[in-house]
Design a protein around this motif. Structure first.
Motif, PDB file in Angstrom:
ATOM      1  N   ILE A 191       0.913  -1.238   0.052  1.00 33.43           N
ATOM      2  CA  ILE A 191       0.122  -0.036  -0.066  1.00 33.43           C
ATOM      3  C   ILE A 191       0.941   1.009  -0.083  1.00 33.43           C
ATOM      4  O   ILE A 191       1.682   1.417   0.696  1.00 33.43           O
ATOM      5  CB  ILE A 191      -0.904  -0.005   1.237  1.00 33.43           C
ATOM      6  N   PRO A 192       0.826   2.099  -1.000  1.00 27.10           N
ATOM      7  CA  PRO A 192       1.656   3.140  -0.943  1.00 27.10           C
ATOM      8  C   PRO A 192       1.552   4.389   0.239  1.00 27.10           C
ATOM      9  O   PRO A 192       0.215   4.470   0.307  1.00 27.10           O
ATOM     10  CB  PRO A 192       1.447   3.871  -2.635  1.00 27.10           C
ATOM     11  N   CYS A 193       2.546   4.886   0.731  1.00 26.30           N
ATOM     12  CA  CYS A 193       2.105   5.800   1.895  1.00 26.30           C
ATOM     13  C   CYS A 193       3.341   6.329   2.363  1.00 26.30           C
ATOM     14  O   CYS A 193       4.429   6.353   1.459  1.00 26.30           O
ATOM     15  CB  CYS A 193       1.855   4.629   3.164  1.00 26.30           C
ATOM     16  N   GLU A 194       2.958   7.425   3.049  1.00 26.84           N
ATOM     17  CA  GLU A 194       4.073   8.295   3.665  1.00 26.84           C
ATOM     18  C   GLU A 194       3.842   8.734   5.275  1.00 26.84           C
ATOM     19  O   GLU A 194       2.534   8.485   5.484  1.00 26.84           O
ATOM     20  CB  GLU A 194       4.424   9.610   2.921  1.00 26.84           C
ATOM     21  N   PHE A 195       4.811   9.212   5.982  1.00 24.17           N
ATOM     22  CA  PHE A 195       4.312   9.596   7.329  1.00 24.17           C
ATOM     23  C   PHE A 195       3.675  10.785   7.197  1.00 24.17           C
ATOM     24  O   PHE A 195       3.913  11.822   6.286  1.00 24.17           O
ATOM     25  CB  PHE A 195       5.754   9.827   7.890  1.00 24.17           C
ATOM     26  N   ALA A 196       2.606  11.075   7.899  1.00 25.81           N
ATOM     27  CA  ALA A 196       1.893  12.202   8.395  1.00 25.81           C
ATOM     28  C   ALA A 196       2.603  12.869   9.499  1.00 25.81           C
ATOM     29  O   ALA A 196       2.825  14.060   9.613  1.00 25.81           O
ATOM     30  CB  ALA A 196       0.601  11.792   8.175  1.00 25.81           C
ATOM     31  N   TRP A 197       2.852  12.255  10.464  1.00 28.11           N
ATOM     32  CA  TRP A 197       3.366  12.362  11.722  1.00 28.11           C
ATOM     33  C   TRP A 197       4.032  11.303  12.417  1.00 28.11           C
ATOM     34  O   TRP A 197       3.991  10.151  12.227  1.00 28.11           O
ATOM     35  CB  TRP A 197       2.264  13.229  12.796  1.00 28.11           C
ATOM     36  N   ASN A 198       4.908  11.534  13.326  1.00 31.18           N
ATOM     37  CA  ASN A 198       5.622  10.428  13.956  1.00 31.18           C
ATOM     38  C   ASN A 198       6.142  10.979  15.273  1.00 31.18           C
ATOM     39  O   ASN A 198       6.942  12.167  15.447  1.00 31.18           O
ATOM     40  CB  ASN A 198       6.783  10.014  13.184  1.00 31.18           C
ATOM     41  N   VAL A 199       5.640  10.472  16.479  1.00 36.20           N
ATOM     42  CA  VAL A 199       5.882  11.124  17.594  1.00 36.20           C
ATOM     43  C   VAL A 199       6.272   9.891  18.643  1.00 36.20           C
ATOM     44  O   VAL A 199       5.913   8.832  18.464  1.00 36.20           O
ATOM     45  CB  VAL A 199       4.744  11.777  18.296  1.00 36.20           C
ATOM     46  N   ALA A 200       7.229  10.032  19.829  1.00 41.81           N
ATOM     47  CA  ALA A 200       7.452   9.291  20.902  1.00 41.81           C
ATOM     48  C   ALA A 200       6.408   9.268  21.945  1.00 41.81           C
ATOM     49  O   ALA A 200       5.671  10.462  22.151  1.00 41.81           O
ATOM     50  CB  ALA A 200       8.779   9.684  21.802  1.00 41.81           C
TER      51      ALA A 200
END
Length: 127
Positions: free
Chosen positions: A76-85
């Protein structure tokens, strides 16, 4: 909870909370990361994993979904929208938990059909 007047919902698709275990495999140049899908829509997923994969350090290309021992959806093609600890609940945890918003790219009609099937089998309406 009081709604802010300046808040505008930007999501095009309603999300649903995952009730059954759905695993996600993020595919990048290297390494491959395995995590749990928390919620899902036709636009993307919320994903929790134990590695500290940062969006700028290692961009992702595709997501694979695995559920119910008989459901597999790959590439499934994708990318990060956000990434948090995420904050640690106790001092004994050795690894860092991270939570990511994964936005889907252009989906084929078959991928849309499979995502709807997965959502009807593994989710309940979310917030």
């Amino acid at each position: 909870m009081k709604e802010r007047k300046d808040f505008t919902e930007r999501r095009q698709h309603d999300r649903a909370s995952v009730q059954n275990v759905v695993l996600g495999v993020l595919n990048a140049d290297e390494p491959v990361t395995i995590g749990v899908i928390n919620d899902i829509s036709l636009g993307g997923v919320k994903y929790t994993h134990e590695l500290s994969l940062a969006p700028n350090d290692n961009p992702i290309h595709t997501l694979d979904l695995i559920a119910d021992n008989n459901f597999l959806m790959i590439d499934i093609p994708c990318e990060f929208a956000w990434n948090v600890a995420l904050e640690k609940e106790s001092a004994c945890k050795l690894s860092e938990l991270r939570q990511c918003g994964i936005q889907f790219g252009k989906l084929t009609l078959n991928q849309i059909f499979l995502l709807r099937n997965l959502m009807s089998r593994c989710t309940s309406p979310g917030p």
